[in-house]
Each structure stands twice: as C-alpha cells, then as structure tokens.
Design a protein around this motif. Structure first.
Motif, PDB file in Angstrom:
ATOM      1  N   TYR A 188       0.808  -1.231   0.000  1.00 52.45           N
ATOM      2  CA  TYR A 188       0.000   0.000   0.000  1.00 52.45           C
ATOM      3  C   TYR A 188       0.835   1.272   0.000  1.00 52.45           C
ATOM      4  O   TYR A 188       0.314   2.357  -0.234  1.00 52.45           O
ATOM      5  CB  TYR A 188      -0.913   0.026   1.248  1.00 52.45           C
ATOM      6  N   ARG A 232       2.171   1.149  13.908  1.00 52.54           N
ATOM      7  CA  ARG A 232       0.824   0.669  13.610  1.00 52.54           C
ATOM      8  C   ARG A 232       0.863  -0.820  13.300  1.00 52.54           C
ATOM      9  O   ARG A 232       1.747  -1.262  12.550  1.00 52.54           O
ATOM     10  CB  ARG A 232       0.251   1.425  12.414  1.00 52.54           C
ATOM     11  N   GLU A 282      -1.370  -2.058  11.538  1.00 50.15           N
ATOM     12  CA  GLU A 282      -1.971  -1.974  10.196  1.00 50.15           C
ATOM     13  C   GLU A 282      -3.239  -2.810  10.060  1.00 50.15           C
ATOM     14  O   GLU A 282      -4.197  -2.390   9.413  1.00 50.15           O
ATOM     15  CB  GLU A 282      -0.992  -2.317   9.066  1.00 50.15           C
ATOM     16  N   MET A 322      -4.933   1.433   9.085  1.00 51.88           N
ATOM     17  CA  MET A 322      -5.542   2.224   8.016  1.00 51.88           C
ATOM     18  C   MET A 322      -7.008   1.822   7.912  1.00 51.88           C
ATOM     19  O   MET A 322      -7.350   0.640   8.048  1.00 51.88           O
ATOM     20  CB  MET A 322      -4.832   1.938   6.697  1.00 51.88           C
ATOM     21  N   PRO A 352      -7.644   7.201   6.865  1.00 54.07           N
ATOM     22  CA  PRO A 352      -8.120   6.444   5.708  1.00 54.07           C
ATOM     23  C   PRO A 352      -6.955   5.955   4.852  1.00 54.07           C
ATOM     24  O   PRO A 352      -5.957   6.668   4.692  1.00 54.07           O
ATOM     25  CB  PRO A 352      -8.955   7.467   4.937  1.00 54.07           C
ATOM     26  N   ILE A 381      -5.268   5.639   1.456  1.00 54.91           N
ATOM     27  CA  ILE A 381      -5.341   6.426   0.225  1.00 54.91           C
ATOM     28  C   ILE A 381      -4.386   5.804  -0.779  1.00 54.91           C
ATOM     29  O   ILE A 381      -3.221   5.532  -0.462  1.00 54.91           O
ATOM     30  CB  ILE A 381      -4.946   7.906   0.470  1.00 54.91           C
ATOM     31  N   LEU A 396       3.607   8.930   1.064  1.00 53.63           N
ATOM     32  CA  LEU A 396       3.105   7.597   1.394  1.00 53.63           C
ATOM     33  C   LEU A 396       1.923   7.249   0.506  1.00 53.63           C
ATOM     34  O   LEU A 396       1.666   6.092   0.209  1.00 53.63           O
ATOM     35  CB  LEU A 396       2.662   7.553   2.862  1.00 53.63           C
ATOM     36  N   TYR A 397       1.168   8.306   0.094  1.00 51.26           N
ATOM     37  CA  TYR A 397      -0.034   8.123  -0.744  1.00 51.26           C
ATOM     38  C   TYR A 397      -0.179   9.372  -1.598  1.00 51.26           C
ATOM     39  O   TYR A 397       0.466  10.407  -1.329  1.00 51.26           O
ATOM     40  CB  TYR A 397      -1.272   7.920   0.150  1.00 51.26           C
TER      41      TYR A 397
HETATM   42  N1  5AD Z   1      -2.643   5.423   2.778  1.00 50.29           N
HETATM   43  C1  5AD Z   1      -2.814   5.766   4.071  1.00 50.29           C
HETATM   44  N2  5AD Z   1      -1.909   5.528   5.023  1.00 50.29           N
HETATM   45  C2  5AD Z   1      -0.757   4.931   4.662  1.00 50.29           C
HETATM   46  N3  5AD Z   1       0.301   4.562   5.378  1.00 50.29           N
HETATM   47  C3  5AD Z   1       1.197   4.000   4.544  1.00 50.29           C
HETATM   48  N4  5AD Z   1       0.721   3.981   3.290  1.00 50.29           N
HETATM   49  C4  5AD Z   1      -0.505   4.556   3.336  1.00 50.29           C
HETATM   50  C5  5AD Z   1      -1.507   4.805   2.370  1.00 50.29           C
HETATM   51  N5  5AD Z   1      -1.343   4.467   1.096  1.00 50.29           N
HETATM   52  C6  5AD Z   1       0.360   4.699   6.837  1.00 50.29           C
HETATM   53  C7  5AD Z   1       0.669   3.345   7.472  1.00 50.29           C
HETATM   54  C8  5AD Z   1       1.957   3.622   8.224  1.00 50.29           C
HETATM   55  C9  5AD Z   1       1.939   5.115   8.419  1.00 50.29           C
HETATM   56  C10 5AD Z   1       3.264   5.730   8.637  1.00 50.29           C
HETATM   57  O1  5AD Z   1       1.365   5.589   7.211  1.00 50.29           O
HETATM   58  O2  5AD Z   1      -0.370   3.016   8.389  1.00 50.29           O
HETATM   59  O3  5AD Z   1       2.043   2.934   9.436  1.00 50.29           O
END
Ligand code: 5AD
Ligand code: FES
Length: 346
Positions: free
Chosen positions: A68, A160, A162, A201, A231, A233, A307-308
């Motif tokens: 993700y 997390r 997750e 998430m 959320p 993303i 991250l997103y």
């Molecule tokens: N969308 C939302 N949250 C994300 N994280 C990582 N990728 C995504 C995503 N695509 C969150 C994860 C991680 C935190 C640092 O960012 O839960 O633990």
C-alpha cells in the motif's frame, strides 16, 4: 443496538460481534450520537486542549515492500532522501522555537540508521531539549534495539499494526513480513516502558468490518497510550494503484468509538484524514481526536515522503503548518497547547 451504545458510553468492553454491528450501522445519525458523547468524554479529561507534535520525516528509504505504501522499496519512481543528524537538529530547533515539545522522528526502515546512529541522534535531541518528548516511528526492531533507544532518551514509539487479522495482514504485505513479529514488537515496546501508539488504516484493500472489529478488540485488550488511524489512500506507484480509498465516514465513526472505549487515549486527527477532505482534521477533532501532528520536515523534502497520492502539507505554502494548525483549531473552538502532552495514564 441501544444496549451496545449504552455500554460503549460507559467505556465497558464490547465483543467482536458487537463492534461489527456498530460498524455495519454507520449512519449520519449514529456518527452524530457517538461524536457528541465522545467530545464530552474527551472534554472531561483534556478540556479543549489539543496536543501538537512536530513530525520530522527524516528518511524515505525503506527496505520493506508493503503493497500500500508509496515509499516501498520497490517503487523506483520514488526520489530518496536522508536527513543527517544536523538537519534533524535544525528541524528540532525550528520546532522548539515554535512551541513544539514533542518531536516525532518518522522514517522508513532504513538500514543506514543503525542503532548506534539512532542512539546518537536521540541522545543529542534529548540532551539539547530536556523539556521535550521524543517519539520514534521507525518500524520493527529487536527488543534490545528498542531498549537501547529508550535508554538513550526516547519516550514514545508509534508502530501501527496496520491490521489485527493475520490473513488480512498477509494480503497487505509480502511474505517476508510477519504479523506475529509486528505484534511481538508492540508488546516489547510496552514492556520496556514506552508510551506506545498502534493503529491501522481505515478502508485498506480487502479490509472487512470483521477485520476492523478485530482491530478494536486488539486495542481494547492491548490498551495502547495512542492510536493512529487514517483512511487508506491509494498511491499510483504501488500494486494497489487501482484500489479504492477508505472513507471519511468510516474513519470518523472509528475515532468516536476509540475515544469512547478509552477516554484517556491520545488520538490524532491524521494527515491522511486531512487529505481526503479539506476539513478532515477538524472533523476528526469534532469526532473525538485530541492530537495534531503538523509537518516539521524541511520543505525541500516533503514531497518525497509521499506515502499516498496528494498528501497535504507538502507545498511551499506549508512552511508554516504550525500557524495553520493553531488557526484551524481555534476556528472550531479548540486550543493548541504546547505542553509535552504525555498520556494521562503514566
Ligand atoms: N494510505 C494511508 N496511510 C498509509 N500509510 C502508509 N501507506 C498509506 C496509504 N497508502 C500509513 C501506514 C503507516 C503510516 C506511517 O502511514 O499506516 O504505518
Ligand atoms: Fe500544514 Fe495547514 S497544517 S498547511
């Protein structure tokens, strides 16, 4: 249903199937009912205070390949960066003068930062800012490493889980990552004496209400000091590029449920919540959250910690997230405070 809500309002434990019922019944009416009570419960513990944390995203190198995440090792489009100790200390200096008394050092799992390097960084911050809390968010490590970092001055750790469902975990992560190890890390952190934050998430691919109920049961039993949720993303350069985002509505309901489960919980209104809706963080606070974590990273690298897709607070205009956060909270009747904001449960 009435009985479930009644017990939630009394902060009594709920069963897995009762959490599922709550999640299945998500409606505007239910969200309003839970948010009202969540806010009054939060007020009785924290008043109108909102704790603020300075987030320093110090490396986007990561050895992991979570399906993700935009900074997964396999994303060759990601432009990588690392901050040296002096860069990190400059972020802290800037943050300290702005009133921050918690620094969150977050990064990918980057082998460049060995235990020795991290201990040096944590010790330096701890020595220079004895009035500040240091939070680490740097992934899975051995119990010994966690202990060394704690002894060097780290107070809190965010990791997390997750998802609390092993099968679901396997659908979000490649085979070399282990659900049991992640849970073991959380237990170790707590035993060592960290204030621990876990989380998940909302609306991650393949997630069901059954999975979310497992997360709530895990949190009910584990009793973390903090819970970070936001959320899911999608990120275009990941295997999940075509998946749907999590929803604002599910996230807000879950924030209220978490607040009611544990009135003393530190519960951030996250950046991802602010990304799916321009007023998402404000809505998170109104649902029961009590922490915001504006970005203190150097503006030049912020776009690289993606991250997103469309992550907020990454443009030039975001150089002053702090002032922005003050204004946003004041506009909805809350007050950002500059104390360390430790868990009331210490
Ligand atoms: N969308 C939302 N949250 C994300 N994280 C990582 N990728 C995504 C995503 N695509 C969150 C994860 C991680 C935190 C640092 O960012 O839960 O633990
Ligand atoms: Fe970052 Fe508003 S909090 S720009």
């Amino acid at each position: 249903m009435k009985d479930i809500i009644q017990r939630l309002f009394l902060h009594k434990p709920l069963r897995h199937d009762e959490f599922v019922t709550l999640l299945d019944s998500n409606s505007e009416e239910l969200r309003t009912e839970l948010a009202d009570k969540a806010c009054s419960v939060r007020s009785s513990v924290f008043g109108k205070d909102i704790y603020i944390r300075g987030l320093i995203e110090f490396t986007n190198y990561c050895k992991n390949n979570c399906y993700y995440c935009g900074i997964r090792a396999g994303n060759s489009n990601a432009v990588r960066y690392r901050l040296e100790m002096n860069d990190i200390l400059s972020c802290c200096e800037n943050g300290h003068s702005l009133g921050f008394r918690t620094f969150v050092l977050q990064g990918g799992e980057d082998p460049y930062y060995t235990d020795d390097v991290m201990v040096e960084i944590v010790s330096a911050i701890s020595k220079k800012y004895p009035d500040c809390a240091i939070t680490l968010s740097i992934g899975e490590k051995s119990r010994e490493s966690y202990k060394r970092l704690f002894d060097a001055g780290a107070d809190r750790y965010l990791l997390r889980e997750e998802t609390s469902d092993e099968e679901h975990y396997k659908r979000l992560h490649p085979d070399n990552m282990s659900f049991n190890n992640r849970m073991e890390c959380l237990r170790n952190l707590k035993e060592i004496g960290y204030q621990v934050g876990c989380g998940f998430m909302v609306g991650s691919p393949y997630q069901t209400h059954d999975n979310l109920a497992s997360d709530l049961c895990f949190i009910q039993e584990f009793r973390p000091h903090m819970v970070g949720i936001g959320p899911y993303i999608t990120h275009a350069d990941t295997p999940f590029a075509d998946m749907n985002n999590g929803t604002l509505e599910d996230t807000l309901l879950l924030i209220s449920i978490l607040r009611l489960m544990d009135p003393e919980l530190l519960l951030p209104a996250t950046t991802s919540l602010g990304t799916i809706h321009p007023l998402g963080r404000e809505m998170g606070i109104k649902a029961g959250a009590n922490v915001v974590m504006p970005n203190l990273s150097p503006v030049g690298v912020r776009k690289q910690y993606m991250l997103y897709d469309n992550k907020i607070c990454t443009g030039e205009e975001a150089a002053e997230c702090v002032g922005c956060m003050d204004r946003r909270m004041e506009a909805i009747g809350y007050k950002v405070v500059t104390s360390r904001g430790d868990s009331p449960r210490l």
